[in-house]
Scaffold this motif. Structure first.
Motif, PDB file in Angstrom:
ATOM      1  N   ASN A 230       1.084  -1.082  -0.220  1.00 21.59           N
ATOM      2  CA  ASN A 230       0.115   0.066  -0.034  1.00 21.59           C
ATOM      3  C   ASN A 230       0.832   1.314  -0.086  1.00 21.59           C
ATOM      4  N   ASP A 231       2.152   1.056   0.108  1.00 20.50           N
ATOM      5  CA  ASP A 231       2.948   2.496  -0.079  1.00 20.50           C
ATOM      6  C   ASP A 231       3.135   2.834  -1.577  1.00 20.50           C
ATOM      7  N   ILE A 232       2.725   1.926  -2.319  1.00 20.88           N
ATOM      8  CA  ILE A 232       2.751   2.181  -4.058  1.00 20.88           C
ATOM      9  C   ILE A 232       1.266   3.055  -4.217  1.00 20.88           C
ATOM     10  N   LYS A 233       1.726   4.270  -4.861  1.00 22.50           N
ATOM     11  CA  LYS A 233       0.896   5.146  -5.466  1.00 22.50           C
ATOM     12  C   LYS A 233       0.952   5.500  -6.910  1.00 22.50           C
ATOM     13  N   ASN A 234       1.767   4.847  -7.334  1.00 21.43           N
ATOM     14  CA  ASN A 234       2.284   5.039  -8.690  1.00 21.43           C
ATOM     15  C   ASN A 234       1.906   3.723  -9.591  1.00 21.43           C
ATOM     16  N   ALA A 235       1.482   3.587 -10.815  1.00 16.04           N
ATOM     17  CA  ALA A 235       1.422   2.261 -11.449  1.00 16.04           C
ATOM     18  C   ALA A 235       2.651   1.523 -12.036  1.00 16.04           C
ATOM     19  N   GLY A 236       3.524   2.670 -12.269  1.00 14.15           N
ATOM     20  CA  GLY A 236       5.109   2.429 -12.569  1.00 14.15           C
ATOM     21  C   GLY A 236       5.966   1.605 -11.551  1.00 14.15           C
ATOM     22  N   ASP A 237       5.228   1.630 -10.405  1.00 19.32           N
ATOM     23  CA  ASP A 237       6.133   0.913  -9.180  1.00 19.32           C
ATOM     24  C   ASP A 237       5.643  -0.563  -8.891  1.00 19.32           C
ATOM     25  N   VAL A 238       4.379  -0.946  -9.560  1.00 19.32           N
ATOM     26  CA  VAL A 238       3.994  -2.400  -9.275  1.00 19.32           C
ATOM     27  C   VAL A 238       4.809  -3.581  -9.929  1.00 19.32           C
ATOM     28  N   ALA A 239       4.942  -4.531  -8.973  1.00 21.36           N
ATOM     29  CA  ALA A 239       5.847  -5.846  -9.417  1.00 21.36           C
ATOM     30  C   ALA A 239       5.027  -6.616 -10.361  1.00 21.36           C
ATOM     31  N   ASN A 240       5.316  -7.373 -10.868  1.00 17.71           N
ATOM     32  CA  ASN A 240       4.620  -8.362 -11.883  1.00 17.71           C
ATOM     33  C   ASN A 240       5.474  -9.553 -11.853  1.00 17.71           C
ATOM     34  N   THR A 241       4.837 -10.770 -12.100  1.00 17.57           N
ATOM     35  CA  THR A 241       5.131 -12.133 -11.746  1.00 17.57           C
ATOM     36  C   THR A 241       4.498 -12.925 -13.059  1.00 17.57           C
ATOM     37  N   ILE A 272      -4.181   2.409  -5.601  1.00 15.84           N
ATOM     38  CA  ILE A 272      -4.500   2.519  -7.166  1.00 15.84           C
ATOM     39  C   ILE A 272      -5.902   1.495  -7.200  1.00 15.84           C
ATOM     40  N   ALA A 273      -6.861   2.116  -7.923  1.00 13.86           N
ATOM     41  CA  ALA A 273      -8.061   1.245  -8.010  1.00 13.86           C
ATOM     42  C   ALA A 273      -7.847   0.072  -8.796  1.00 13.86           C
ATOM     43  N   LYS A 274      -7.041   0.302  -9.976  1.00  8.74           N
ATOM     44  CA  LYS A 274      -6.939  -0.681 -10.768  1.00  8.74           C
ATOM     45  C   LYS A 274      -6.201  -1.922 -10.612  1.00  8.74           C
ATOM     46  N   TYR A 275      -5.112  -1.307  -9.503  1.00  9.18           N
ATOM     47  CA  TYR A 275      -4.364  -2.686  -8.866  1.00  9.18           C
ATOM     48  C   TYR A 275      -4.672  -2.851  -7.567  1.00  9.18           C
ATOM     49  N   SER A 276      -6.045  -2.636  -7.019  1.00 10.27           N
ATOM     50  CA  SER A 276      -6.610  -3.050  -5.797  1.00 10.27           C
ATOM     51  C   SER A 276      -6.484  -4.558  -5.728  1.00 10.27           C
ATOM     52  N   LYS A 277      -6.437  -5.344  -6.703  1.00 11.29           N
ATOM     53  CA  LYS A 277      -6.682  -6.718  -6.952  1.00 11.29           C
ATOM     54  C   LYS A 277      -5.938  -7.357  -8.147  1.00 11.29           C
ATOM     55  N   ASP A 278      -5.685  -8.611  -8.225  1.00 13.50           N
ATOM     56  CA  ASP A 278      -4.990  -9.041  -9.557  1.00 13.50           C
ATOM     57  C   ASP A 278      -5.830  -8.902 -10.873  1.00 13.50           C
ATOM     58  N   ILE A 279      -5.197  -8.234 -11.813  1.00 12.51           N
ATOM     59  CA  ILE A 279      -5.902  -7.945 -13.080  1.00 12.51           C
ATOM     60  C   ILE A 279      -5.979  -9.272 -13.785  1.00 12.51           C
ATOM     61  N   LYS A 280      -7.070  -9.486 -14.468  1.00 12.26           N
ATOM     62  CA  LYS A 280      -7.382 -10.636 -15.286  1.00 12.26           C
ATOM     63  C   LYS A 280      -6.758 -10.370 -16.614  1.00 12.26           C
ATOM     64  N   ASP A 281      -5.345 -10.848 -16.524  1.00 10.94           N
ATOM     65  CA  ASP A 281      -4.479 -10.419 -17.841  1.00 10.94           C
ATOM     66  C   ASP A 281      -3.696 -11.853 -18.379  1.00 10.94           C
ATOM     67  N   ASN A 282      -4.259 -13.054 -17.890  1.00  6.15           N
ATOM     68  CA  ASN A 282      -3.577 -14.210 -18.498  1.00  6.15           C
ATOM     69  C   ASN A 282      -3.718 -14.242 -20.082  1.00  6.15           C
TER      70      ASN A 282
END
Length: 292
Positions: A230-241, A272-282
């Motif tokens: 929750n320290d992340i407020k910028n979409a450019g800081d989100v980690a991805n796996t 960030i509303a968009k990243y409040s949960k895992d996006i369905k992007d498989n």
């Protein structure tokens, strides 16, 4: 390219950047269909304009299998240079092979700068982005350190191949993306200084006496190692796996059919509303490739 000695090679022009293993790995041979996310972000184009010196160990000596690539590149891929300075690249690698075993291990360094067209410079302090006023067109440090390893051997099933790479460093980037500069215009503000890390692990298994090969993939990218949750407020800081699995069929020497399914997971933050949960992007990919 010239070779004044069997252990020395000089090359100039547009060429693959000699960092790690995957950047130079042929796209037509790449088993997971596309390069890992960290390679796509740091090296959005594989090629750059520059000069390279290659030193190779003498055959049948203790240095056999050792190779050092070092030199200078523009730093803006195949586009115009954005900072008027060359970047330094070095890759030290040791490869060894026998009739049943092949392995390699290497380490890489990328050291250069990125131009900041803005008068603001952002860094992370106390788990938050903070800005300071700086001189416009300041050249900021861009540095990557990488480690790579590969091993392949014969088993009862066929050829087994493992490849892995880990990279960390500092990247001056735009607000919403870690991506390196690769444009012909310099209007983007590369003024967010990010500490990042990432890598991948691939397992590739031939199926004995068939033209089929299984592929397993694990790759991750932490765009900003100083911020999480929750320290992340910028979409450019989100980690991805990325967890991927698939199979390809070598129809003949020119045709290959590949099916791959990638399960993509993103870091979550309630800021960030968009990243409040895992996006369905498989993603499922079916590709018929003709190589010529």
């Amino acid at each position: 390219q010239i070779k004044p000695h069997q252990c020395i090679s000089l090359q100039a022009g547009l060429m693959d950047r000699w960092f790690g293993d995957e950047v130079e790995y042929s796209s037509s041979n790449l088993e997971p269909l596309e390069r890992s996310l960290i390679i796509q972000k740091l090296f959005p184009d594989e090629k750059d304009l520059g000069f390279k010196l290659t030193l190779s160990g003498m055959k049948n000596t203790m240095w056999d299998g050792l190779k050092l690539d070092l030199g200078l590149v523009s730093g803006n891929n195949i586009k115009k240079d954005d900072d008027g300075r060359m970047d330094f690249l070095a890759h030290l690698k040791y490869n060894h092979s026998t009739s049943t075993l092949m392995y390699g291990i290497g380490t890489s360094l990328y050291s250069g700068t990125t131009n900041n067209t803005d008068s603001l410079w952002f860094t992370v302090n106390n788990n938050a982005w903070q800005s300071e006023t700086v001189e416009k067109n300041k050249k900021n440090k861009r540095q990557y350190i990488g480690f790579d390893g590969q091993i392949a051997f014969e088993t009862l099933l066929g050829l087994t191949n493992f490849r892995a790479e880990y990279i960390f460093g500092t990247q001056p980037s735009v607000s919403g993306d870690l991506k390196s500069p690769n444009g012909n215009t310099y209007s983007d503000k590369f003024n967010y200084n990010r500490k990042f890390s990432g890598g991948y692990f691939y397992a590739i298994q031939d199926i004995y006496n068939t033209p089929l090969t299984l592929v397993l993939k694990y790759a991750y990218l932490d765009n900003n190692t100083k911020l999480s949750g929750n320290d992340i407020k910028n979409a450019g800081d989100v980690a991805n796996t990325d967890y991927g699995f698939g199979m390809f069929w070598r129809i003949n020497s020119a045709l290959r059919l590949t099916a791959m399914y990638d399960i993509n997971k993103n870091e979550t933050t309630n800021q960030i509303a968009k990243y409040s949960k895992d996006i369905k992007d498989n993603i499922f990919t079916l590709r018929l490739q003709y190589k010529f």
